[in-house]
Design a protein around this motif. Structure first.
Motif, PDB file in Angstrom:
ATOM      1  N   HIS A 134      -5.826   2.671   2.736  1.00 13.94           N
ATOM      2  CA  HIS A 134      -5.092   1.624   2.031  1.00 13.94           C
ATOM      3  C   HIS A 134      -5.393   0.297   2.714  1.00 13.94           C
ATOM      4  CE1 HIS A 134      -2.441   1.575   5.508  1.00 13.94           C
ATOM      5  NE2 HIS A 134      -2.541   2.887   5.468  1.00 13.94           N
ATOM      6  N   LEU A 135      -5.286  -0.773   1.956  1.00 12.91           N
ATOM      7  CA  LEU A 135      -5.487  -2.112   2.511  1.00 12.91           C
ATOM      8  C   LEU A 135      -4.312  -3.025   2.189  1.00 12.91           C
ATOM      9  CD1 LEU A 135      -9.177  -3.305   2.011  1.00 12.91           C
ATOM     10  CD2 LEU A 135      -7.858  -3.386   4.125  1.00 12.91           C
ATOM     11  N   CYS A 136      -3.790  -2.899   0.960  1.00 11.61           N
ATOM     12  CA  CYS A 136      -2.757  -3.854   0.542  1.00 11.61           C
ATOM     13  C   CYS A 136      -1.358  -3.290   0.742  1.00 11.61           C
ATOM     14  CB  CYS A 136      -2.970  -4.283  -0.907  1.00 11.61           C
ATOM     15  SG  CYS A 136      -2.643  -3.004  -2.118  1.00 11.61           S
ATOM     16  N   PHE A 137      -1.313  -2.090   1.332  1.00  9.13           N
ATOM     17  CA  PHE A 137      -0.011  -1.460   1.563  1.00  9.13           C
ATOM     18  C   PHE A 137       0.435  -1.667   3.007  1.00  9.13           C
ATOM     19  CE2 PHE A 137       1.927   2.236   3.598  1.00  9.13           C
ATOM     20  CZ  PHE A 137       3.111   2.353   2.907  1.00  9.13           C
TER      21      PHE A 137
ATOM     22  N   GLY B  65      -0.330  -2.247  -5.153  1.00 11.59           N
ATOM     23  CA  GLY B  65      -1.324  -1.536  -5.969  1.00 11.59           C
ATOM     24  C   GLY B  65      -2.515  -2.384  -6.330  1.00 11.59           C
ATOM     25  N   GLY B  66      -2.934  -3.279  -5.454  1.00 11.56           N
ATOM     26  CA  GLY B  66      -3.997  -4.222  -5.796  1.00 11.56           C
ATOM     27  C   GLY B  66      -5.384  -3.815  -5.329  1.00 11.56           C
ATOM     28  N   CYS B  67      -5.480  -3.210  -4.169  1.00 12.84           N
ATOM     29  CA  CYS B  67      -6.815  -3.023  -3.591  1.00 12.84           C
ATOM     30  C   CYS B  67      -7.511  -1.773  -4.101  1.00 12.84           C
ATOM     31  CB  CYS B  67      -6.744  -2.992  -2.067  1.00 12.84           C
ATOM     32  SG  CYS B  67      -6.052  -1.452  -1.409  1.00 12.84           S
ATOM     33  N   LYS B  68      -6.750  -0.810  -4.536  1.00  9.74           N
ATOM     34  CA  LYS B  68      -7.263   0.439  -5.116  1.00  9.74           C
ATOM     35  C   LYS B  68      -7.944   1.360  -4.094  1.00  9.74           C
ATOM     36  CE  LYS B  68      -6.040  -1.178  -9.146  1.00  9.74           C
ATOM     37  NZ  LYS B  68      -4.611  -1.019  -9.435  1.00  9.74           N
ATOM     38  N   LEU B  69      -7.861   1.014  -2.832  1.00  8.64           N
ATOM     39  CA  LEU B  69      -8.455   1.891  -1.816  1.00  8.64           C
ATOM     40  C   LEU B  69      -7.753   3.242  -1.796  1.00  8.64           C
ATOM     41  CD1 LEU B  69     -10.601   1.739   0.465  1.00  8.64           C
ATOM     42  CD2 LEU B  69     -10.195  -0.421  -0.664  1.00  8.64           C
ATOM     43  N   CYS B  70      -6.463   3.239  -2.165  1.00  7.14           N
ATOM     44  CA  CYS B  70      -5.669   4.464  -2.053  1.00  7.14           C
ATOM     45  C   CYS B  70      -5.798   5.333  -3.299  1.00  7.14           C
ATOM     46  CB  CYS B  70      -4.213   4.109  -1.809  1.00  7.14           C
ATOM     47  SG  CYS B  70      -3.465   3.312  -3.239  1.00  7.14           S
TER      48      CYS B  70
ATOM     49  N   THR C 164      -2.985   5.136  -8.091  1.00  5.77           N
ATOM     50  CA  THR C 164      -2.926   4.547  -6.749  1.00  5.77           C
ATOM     51  C   THR C 164      -1.788   5.223  -5.983  1.00  5.77           C
ATOM     52  OG1 THR C 164      -1.674   2.748  -7.767  1.00  5.77           O
ATOM     53  CG2 THR C 164      -3.958   2.302  -7.212  1.00  5.77           C
TER      54      THR C 164
ATOM     55  N   CYS D 246      -0.283   4.446  -3.396  1.00  3.36           N
ATOM     56  CA  CYS D 246       0.763   3.606  -2.817  1.00  3.36           C
ATOM     57  C   CYS D 246       1.851   3.270  -3.824  1.00  3.36           C
ATOM     58  CB  CYS D 246       0.172   2.327  -2.229  1.00  3.36           C
ATOM     59  SG  CYS D 246      -0.443   1.163  -3.455  1.00  3.36           S
TER      60      CYS D 246
HETATM   61  S1  FES Z   1      -3.048   0.408  -0.832  1.00  8.36           S
HETATM   62 FE1  FES Z   1      -3.937  -1.120  -2.072  1.00  8.36          FE
HETATM   63  S2  FES Z   1      -3.722  -0.234  -4.050  1.00  8.36           S
HETATM   64 FE2  FES Z   1      -2.726   1.196  -2.778  1.00  8.36          FE
END
Ligand code: FES
Ligand code: SF4
Lengths: 487, 238
Positions: free
Chosen positions: B33-36, B44-49, B59, B61
Motif C-alpha cells: 500500500h502507498l496511500c494507506f 483507495g487512490g494508489c491501487k497498490l493494494c 482495493t 484498503c
Molecule cells: S493503499 Fe492505496 S489504494 Fe489501497
C-alpha cells in the motif's frame, strides 16, 4: 617554441581526431592538425565537462548537495562529498569539527587516495609502462600485466581493495556513502572495523613502498626519457599545512613557479577568486583557470601529485619523505615537469596516504563517539576545498534564505590541469608524431601523456585500462581518409 | 469458522468492519500500500493494494472483509501489475533516488525493490515541477509528490488546517497549497503538524535534517517493506 594551440592556416591541414567511443561519464577528444608532410600544426585536448551539473545543484536544498555531487562523476565521489560537505559545514553554521569527525573524514580521504592512485597506476598506467607504449594493443592492459607480472598485479588489486574497504567502513558504502554530513559524521567507527583495517594497513604501506620502488626502477631504465616525455614547465599549486607539508584535506593554498620560486603561500582557499581566474576558449567547454597575477599566458598551473610533492617543504611521514628526497634528487634540485614524473609522485603519495591512514588507525580518537560539531547561525556562502587524488578541488556555494542553493561554482582537478595537459600532449605530438606516418603506437604516446595526469574522463578509467578511442584522419579538404578504432 | 476469510488460501480472522488490508495486517500478512495509513480516512487512490476478492479486483484498503471471501494477494499477475503501477509513479515525477534524502526510508523506492523494478520501463516524462522552500522548517519538493493525499487528509482531519488539496485531473493533477500566495511559507503549516510527518516519499521533508541517518542504516535498507507485516507495524515514514 611553436605555439601549437592554434594553427596559422588550419583549413589547409589534415585533421586527426582521437575520440573515445564510450561517452558515459564525460569524455575527451584530441584533435591534431597535420600538413602534407605530417608535421604537427595544432593539438587540442577537448574535455566535455559537467557544467550542467552546477545548474542541477542550483535550486536544491543545501543538505542534499554533498550527496548529489557524488554523482558528478563516478570516478571520485568521495572527493566531491568531502569538498561539498566542507562548504556545507560552514553554510549550516557549524563550528570546528570534533577531533573524531575530522579524523574520520581524513581517514576516508586517505582511503580514497590509496584506492584511486592504486587504480590509476596498476590498472590504467602500468600496462604502458611495463609492457611498452607500442606493445601489442591486445595485451597492453591489466590482463597482460597480470600475465607478465602476476605478483605485482595482485598487489595492485589488494592495495586498491584496502582503500575501498576504508571507504566502506567510514562512509557506509564502497561508493556513494553518506557517512559524512554537514557538521561532522553520522556514524562512529566500530572497534571491530578499526581492527580489521589496522591489521591490513602494514602490508599496504609495504606494498606502496614497493610500488614506489618499481617506478624508480622504471625511471632508471631511461632517466632522460622519463624526465622529458610530455614535459611542460608549469607553475604548481596545492594545499599545505602550517609546516609546509601537503594537506590533502585542509590547509592553505600555495603556488610555486616552474623553478620552485614562491608565487603565493598559505592563502585561505575561501579567497580563491582573488587568486585564480577561469578563462573560456571558443574551442572547448572546459575552462582554463590561471593565476590572476601572472595573466593567462604565464599563469597556468599544474595540480595533483606532481605539483603537490614539489610545492611542499616536507612530507609528514618518514617513508614517504625519504622517497620524496630521492625524487627531488632526480631533478638535481630543480622541479620536474615531465608528464611521466606524475607516476613517481603518485606512488609516493600512495605511500604517504597509507602511512597517514596507519597513524589514524593507531589514534584512539578514531573510534570516538563525539561526532557532531556545535551549531551556530546559518551562513550564506562558503568555499570547500580539498586535494582530491587528481589535484585541488574547489566547491563554492551561495545559499538563499529558503535554504536552496542560489549559486554554485566548481573547479575540478582536471580543469585546473587543463592547460598543463594540453601543453604536455603538444610536446609529445611535436616530438613523436611530427613528420611521421601516424600509427596506433604513436597515437598511444598521446594517450600515455594524458593518462599520466589521471584526468577524470571515462576513457581514462575504462575498466581494462584502455582508452576506447576512435581516430579519424581527414585530408586537407576535410574528407575522411582512414579510421582507426581501438578499445 | 465465523469471521474468517482466506488470503492466498490461508485462513485469516477479522473483526467485523475491518477492511481486508487491516485484517491482513493484524494477521501478519503483507498487502502492499502507498496511500494507506491506519490513522487516516481510507482513500483507495494508489491501487497498490489491489487484490482479487472472489476473482474480482478490489482495493484491499477500502474493501471490507467478509466471511468466506477468497482473497488472492500474491499472484504473479497482481505483482506484475503492482510493478507497473510503481513504474508509472516513477516516470510521472522526477525521482532521483541516489540524491534523495528519503532514500532507504521511501515507500515508493521500497516498493520498487519489493517488486523487482529493474528499470522505469515506461518513457520518463520528466515534468517540470517546483521546489517550495519558503517555509522556514519544512520543504516540499513537488518533483517527488505521488499524489497519495496523505498530507491532504492529515492536514484536514487531524491538524484541522486544510493546507493541502489536489487540483486538476490525470496527468495534470497536482498538489496545491492553501495560502494567499500558494506558497507553503504563507500558509498556517507548522513543523509539528501531522501532515509534516506523513509523506511516504521525499516530497514533504523537514528542513536541514536530511541524511542525519546514514544511508545503509535506514528502515528499508535493513528490511524489505514487506517485513512490516511481521512486526504488524508500519515503519516510521521518516
Ligand atoms: S493503499 Fe492505496 S489504494 Fe489501497
Ligand atoms: S506531498 Fe507527500 S503526502 Fe502529500 S500527496 Fe504528495 S506524496 Fe502524498
Amino acid at each position: 617554441m611553436l605555439n601549437l594551440e592554434t594553427a596559422a592556416a588550419p583549413h589547409r591541414l589534415r585533421r586527426v581526431a582521437i575520440e573515445p567511443v564510450s561517452r558515459v561519464e564525460g569524455h575527451g577528444k584530441v584533435t591534431i592538425l597535420l600538413d602534407q608532410e605530417n608535421r604537427v600544426h595544432q593539438v587540442r585536448l577537448h574535455i566535455v565537462e559537467f557544467r550542467g551539473f552546477e545548474i542541477f545543484i542550483e535550486g536544491r536544498p543545501y543538505w542534499e548537495v554533498p550527496v548529489a555531487v557524488q554523482r558528478l562523476c563516478g570516478i571520485c565521489p568521495v572527493s566531491h562529498l568531502l569538498a561539498a560537505t566542507k562548504a556545507m559545514d560552514v553554510i549550516a553554521g557549524f563550528g570546528p569539527l570534533t577531533p573524531t569527525a575530522e579524523k574520520l573524514r581524513r581517514l576516508l580521504h586517505y582511503g580514497q587516495i590509496v584506492q584511486s592512485h592504486a587504480l590509476h597506476f596498476f590498472h590504467l598506467s602500468s600496462p604502458d609502462l611495463l609492457l611498452g607504449f607500442e606493445s601489442e594493443v591486445a595485451k597492453r592492459n591489466i590482463v597482460g600485466v597480470a600475465a607478465a607480472f602476476p605478483d605485482l598485479a595482485r598487489q595492485g588489486v589488494m592495495t586498491r581493495k584496502f582503500g575501498q574497504e576504508v571507504i566502506r567502513h567510514v562512509a557506509g558504502k564502497r561508493i556513494h556513502g553518506t557517512g559524512i554530513i554537514p557538521g561532522g559524521v553520522n556514524k562512529a567507527l566500530s572497534v571491530e572495523d578499526r581492527d580489521t583495517m589496522r591489521s591490513g594497513v602494514d602490508q599496504i604501506v609495504e606494498w606502496s613502498k614497493e610500488a614506489v620502488g618499481l617506478v624508480v626502477k622504471l625511471h632508471e631504465t631511461s632517466p632522460e626519457f622519463y624526465r622529458t616525455f610530455g614535459e611542460a614547465r608549469a607553475n604548481m599549486m596545492g594545499l599545505v599545512d602550517a609546516r609546509g607539508a601537503p594537506d590533502f584535506y585542509d590547509g592553505g593554498l600555495r603556488a610555486r613557479d616552474a623553478d620552485g620560486g614562491p608565487i603565493f603561500d598559505h592563502v585561505d582557499p575561501a579567497s580563491y577568486k582573488s587568486l585564480l581566474q577561469e578563462d573560456v576558449k571558443n574551442w572547448t567547454y572546459m575552462k582554463f583557470p590561471h593565476i590572476k597575477a601572472l595573466g593567462a599566458e604565464k599563469g597556468w598551473y599544474r595540480v595533483g601529485p606532481l605539483a603537490r610533492v614539489q610545492v611542499c617543504d616536507v612530507l609528514p611521514t618518514p617513508l614517504a619523505e625519504a622517497e620524496r628526497r630521492k625524487f627531488l634528487a632526480a631533478g638535481d634540485g630543480k622541479p620536474l615537469h615531465g608528464a611521466l614524473m606524475y607516476h613517481w609522485a603518485r606512488m609516493i603519495e600512495m605511500l604517504l596516504a597509507a602511512e597517514l591512514a596507519r597513524g589514524l588507525l593507531d589514534d584512539p580518537d578514531i573510534v570516538g563517539t563525539d561526532l557532531m560539531a556545535d551549531k551556530g547561525p546559518r551562513r550564506e556562502e562558503a568555499v570547500g576545498v580539498i586535494e582530491a587524488p587528481r589535484g585541488t578541488l574547489f566547491h563554492h556555494y551561495r545559499v538563499n534564505d529558503d535554504d536552496l542553493v542560489a549559486y554554485c561554482n566548481l573547479i575540478v582537478s582536471t580543469t585546473n590541469n587543463n592547460q598543463a595537459m594540453n601543453e604536455s600532449i603538444r610536446a609529445v605530438a611535436q616530438r613523436f608524431l611530427s613528420g611521421r606516418e601516424v600509427t596506433e603506437g604513436l597515437l598511444n604516446h598521446i594517450e600515455v601523456a594524458i593518462r599520466a595526469y589521471d584526468p577524470c574522463l571515462s576513457c581514462a578509467t575504462h575498466a581494462l585500462g584502455e582508452m576506447p578511442l576512435e581516430v579519424d584522419l581527414f585530408d586537407a579538404e576535410g574528407a575522411l581518409v582512414s579510421r582507426l578504432r581501438k578499445g | 469458522m465465523d469471521n474468517e476469510f482466506t488470503i492466498d488460501e490461508q485462513p485469516v480472522p477479522f473483526v467485523p468492519g475491518q477492511t481486508i488490508l487491516e485484517a491482513a495486517k493484524a494477521a501478519g500478512y503483507y498487502i502492499p500500500h502507498l496511500c494507506f495509513q491506519p490513522d487516516f480516512k481510507r482513500h483507495g487512490g494508489c491501487k497498490l493494494c489491489t487484490v482479487l476478492v472472489n476473482g474480482r479486483t478490489q482495493t484491499a484498503c477500502t474493501h471490507k472483509a467478509a466471511v468466506g471471501q477468497e482473497v488472492d494477494v500474491n499472484t504473479p499477475e497482481l505483482n506484475a501489475m503492482r510493478r507497473s503501477l510503481v513504474q508509472m509513479l516513477f516516470i510521472e515525477g522526477n525521482h532521483f533516488c541516489p540524491a534523495c534524502e528519503k532514500s532507504g526510508a521511501c515507500q515508493l523506492q521500497a516498493l520498487g525493490y519489493e517488486y523487482e523494478m529493474m528499470s522505469p520501463h515506461f518513457v520518463e516524462l520528466y515534468p517540470h515541477r517546483e521546489v517550495d522552500a519558503t517555509h522556514p522548517d519544512v520543504m516540499i519538493d513537488f518533483n517527488r509528490c505521488i499524489l497519495c493525499e496523505l498530507c491532504v487528509r492529515a492536514s484536514r482531519d487531524v491538524d484541522h488546517k486544510e493546507i493541502f488539496a489536489v487540483a486538476g485531473r490525470g496527468l495534470d493533477a497536482k498538489l496545491i497549497i492553501n495560502s494567499p500566495t500558494g506558497k507553503l511559507g504563507d500558509s498556517a503549516f507548522a513543523v509539528a503538524d501531522r501532515a509534516a510527518q506523513v509523506c511516504p516519499v521525499g516530497a514533504i521533508v523537514i528542513k536541514r535534517v536530511g541524511f542525519a541517518t546514514a544511508i545503509g542504516d535506514r528502515p528499508y535498507d535493513r528490511e524489505p517493506i514487506s517485513a512490516e507485516a511481521e512486526s504488524c507495524e508500519l515503519p516510521e515514514v521518516r
